[in-house]
Design a protein around this motif. Structure first.
Motif, mmCIF file in Angstrom:
data_model
loop_
_atom_site.group_PDB
_atom_site.id
_atom_site.type_symbol
_atom_site.label_atom_id
_atom_site.label_comp_id
_atom_site.label_asym_id
_atom_site.label_seq_id
_atom_site.Cartn_x
_atom_site.Cartn_y
_atom_site.Cartn_z
ATOM 1 N N VAL A 139 0.860 -1.190 0.000
ATOM 2 C CA VAL A 139 0.000 0.000 0.000
ATOM 3 C C VAL A 139 0.886 1.226 0.000
ATOM 4 O O VAL A 139 1.938 1.253 0.648
ATOM 5 C CB VAL A 139 -0.956 0.011 1.219
ATOM 6 C CG1 VAL A 139 -0.177 0.010 2.516
ATOM 7 C CG2 VAL A 139 -1.907 1.198 1.159
ATOM 8 N N THR A 150 -6.177 2.004 -1.603
ATOM 9 C CA THR A 150 -6.127 0.807 -2.436
ATOM 10 C C THR A 150 -4.920 -0.005 -1.997
ATOM 11 O O THR A 150 -3.817 0.526 -1.896
ATOM 12 C CB THR A 150 -6.002 1.164 -3.933
ATOM 13 O OG1 THR A 150 -7.168 1.901 -4.324
ATOM 14 C CG2 THR A 150 -5.899 -0.097 -4.773
ATOM 15 N N MET A 152 -2.758 -3.693 -2.565
ATOM 16 C CA MET A 152 -2.543 -4.844 -3.438
ATOM 17 C C MET A 152 -2.145 -6.045 -2.595
ATOM 18 O O MET A 152 -1.345 -5.914 -1.666
ATOM 19 C CB MET A 152 -1.466 -4.556 -4.477
ATOM 20 C CG MET A 152 -1.184 -5.744 -5.396
ATOM 21 S SD MET A 152 0.083 -5.392 -6.651
ATOM 22 C CE MET A 152 -0.837 -4.300 -7.738
ATOM 23 N N ARG A 154 -0.721 -10.049 -2.845
ATOM 24 C CA ARG A 154 -0.114 -11.081 -3.677
ATOM 25 C C ARG A 154 -0.016 -12.355 -2.840
ATOM 26 O O ARG A 154 0.475 -12.327 -1.714
ATOM 27 C CB ARG A 154 1.273 -10.646 -4.140
ATOM 28 C CG ARG A 154 1.987 -11.698 -4.994
ATOM 29 C CD ARG A 154 3.314 -11.171 -5.510
ATOM 30 N NE ARG A 154 4.269 -10.940 -4.421
ATOM 31 C CZ ARG A 154 5.448 -10.359 -4.588
ATOM 32 N NH1 ARG A 154 5.799 -9.884 -5.778
ATOM 33 N NH2 ARG A 154 6.265 -10.196 -3.570
ATOM 34 N N GLU A 173 -6.356 -6.288 -6.271
ATOM 35 C CA GLU A 173 -6.390 -4.946 -5.694
ATOM 36 C C GLU A 173 -7.670 -4.808 -4.889
ATOM 37 O O GLU A 173 -8.744 -5.207 -5.344
ATOM 38 C CB GLU A 173 -6.363 -3.879 -6.788
ATOM 39 C CG GLU A 173 -5.016 -3.725 -7.475
ATOM 40 C CD GLU A 173 -5.038 -2.661 -8.554
ATOM 41 O OE1 GLU A 173 -3.951 -2.227 -8.966
ATOM 42 O OE2 GLU A 173 -6.139 -2.284 -8.996
ATOM 43 N N ASP A 175 -10.130 -2.107 -2.737
ATOM 44 C CA ASP A 175 -10.488 -0.727 -2.412
ATOM 45 C C ASP A 175 -11.109 -0.720 -1.020
ATOM 46 O O ASP A 175 -12.096 -1.413 -0.773
ATOM 47 C CB ASP A 175 -11.487 -0.169 -3.424
ATOM 48 C CG ASP A 175 -10.890 -0.050 -4.818
ATOM 49 O OD1 ASP A 175 -9.670 0.163 -4.918
ATOM 50 O OD2 ASP A 175 -11.641 -0.192 -5.798
ATOM 51 N N PHE A 189 -13.076 -5.190 -5.135
ATOM 52 C CA PHE A 189 -11.798 -5.826 -5.426
ATOM 53 C C PHE A 189 -11.772 -6.229 -6.891
ATOM 54 O O PHE A 189 -12.804 -6.293 -7.559
ATOM 55 C CB PHE A 189 -11.577 -7.050 -4.523
ATOM 56 C CG PHE A 189 -12.352 -8.269 -4.938
ATOM 57 C CD1 PHE A 189 -11.704 -9.373 -5.463
ATOM 58 C CD2 PHE A 189 -13.735 -8.315 -4.806
ATOM 59 C CE1 PHE A 189 -12.410 -10.498 -5.847
ATOM 60 C CE2 PHE A 189 -14.454 -9.434 -5.180
ATOM 61 C CZ PHE A 189 -13.784 -10.533 -5.712
ATOM 62 N N ALA A 192 -5.587 -7.736 -10.175
ATOM 63 C CA ALA A 192 -4.616 -6.665 -10.379
ATOM 64 C C ALA A 192 -3.987 -6.729 -11.763
ATOM 65 O O ALA A 192 -3.707 -5.690 -12.376
ATOM 66 C CB ALA A 192 -3.535 -6.724 -9.311
ATOM 67 N N SER A 195 -6.389 -5.365 -14.215
ATOM 68 C CA SER A 195 -6.502 -3.913 -13.976
ATOM 69 C C SER A 195 -5.344 -3.181 -14.640
ATOM 70 O O SER A 195 -5.541 -2.144 -15.290
ATOM 71 C CB SER A 195 -6.521 -3.619 -12.479
ATOM 72 O OG SER A 195 -6.569 -2.231 -12.230
#
Length: 202
Positions: A139, A150, A152, A154, A173, A175, A189, A192, A195
């Motif tokens: 972040v 937002t 992320m 992994r 990702e 929000d 979400f 990613a 996106s």
């Protein structure tokens, strides 16, 4: 936030004291000796009070500088805890834990999103399982000062179907929006990778 308010109030007080000091100086210059003696005493009191206020403002500024990193760390930890609950409840797939995951996910996400991810229909019994592992979060620190952020995530997902296992990497990702009590709620979400591909195509 409280420190900033207090610093502002002290600053206003300083301005007022400076104005009073100017009036007293004028009184010293314009009055007789007796009045001048009184004014000098008053002016010394104002100067002393002014020095105390300046010292307090300096102390509060230093205190605020020390508090901000701690507050940022606290906000980041709260955001990551919410994101981890999201990943663990949404990306774990196993029929027997569905109801527990549904209940655990409810307070950390928007109602519409929760209803979409955890529909009322009971899940069919299945031997298929998926477990998220090695979760990492990213972040931007600048977003921690905002009510929306937002983040992320992994992680890897290990799918098990019978005797076969398959591990894949997943990037999403999230929000999030901070509530008045300091907690974070996941609003939406998305994948990613998709996106980023969409951004490149714009």
């Amino acid at each position: 936030m409280k420190s900033k308010t207090r610093i502002t109030l002290f600053t206003i007080a300083l301005v007022a004291i400076i104005a009073v000091t100017g009036i007293n100086v004028y009184s010293v210059m314009a009055g007789d000796d007796e009045e001048a003696t009184v004014s000098i005493n008053q002016m010394q009191e104002v100067i002393d009070a002014n020095e105390q206020l300046e010292s307090e403002v300096s102390r509060l500024e230093n205190e605020q500088e020390m508090e901000e990193p701690a507050a940022m760390q606290e906000r980041q930890e709260a955001l990551q805890a919410t994101a981890e609950t999201f990943v663990q409840t949404v990306y774990t797939e196993e029929a027997e834990s569905y109801d527990d995951r549904k209940d655990e996910a409810e307070p950390i996400m928007q109602d519409d999103l929760h209803d979409f991810l955890f529909p009322e229909d009971d899940q069919d019994e299945t031997k298929h399982r998926a477990i998220p592992e090695d979760i990492q979060f990213f972040v931007e620190s600048g977003e921690l000062n905002q009510p929306e952020a937002t983040i992320m995530a992994r992680f890897t997902q290990t799918y098990s179907a019978g005797s076969e296992d398959d591990t894949t990497a997943t990037f999403i990702e999230l929000d999030a929006e901070q509530q008045d009590d300091g907690t974070w709620i996941i609003q939406d979400f998305r994948d990613a990778v998709e996106s980023m591909e969409g951004d490149e195509g714009v």
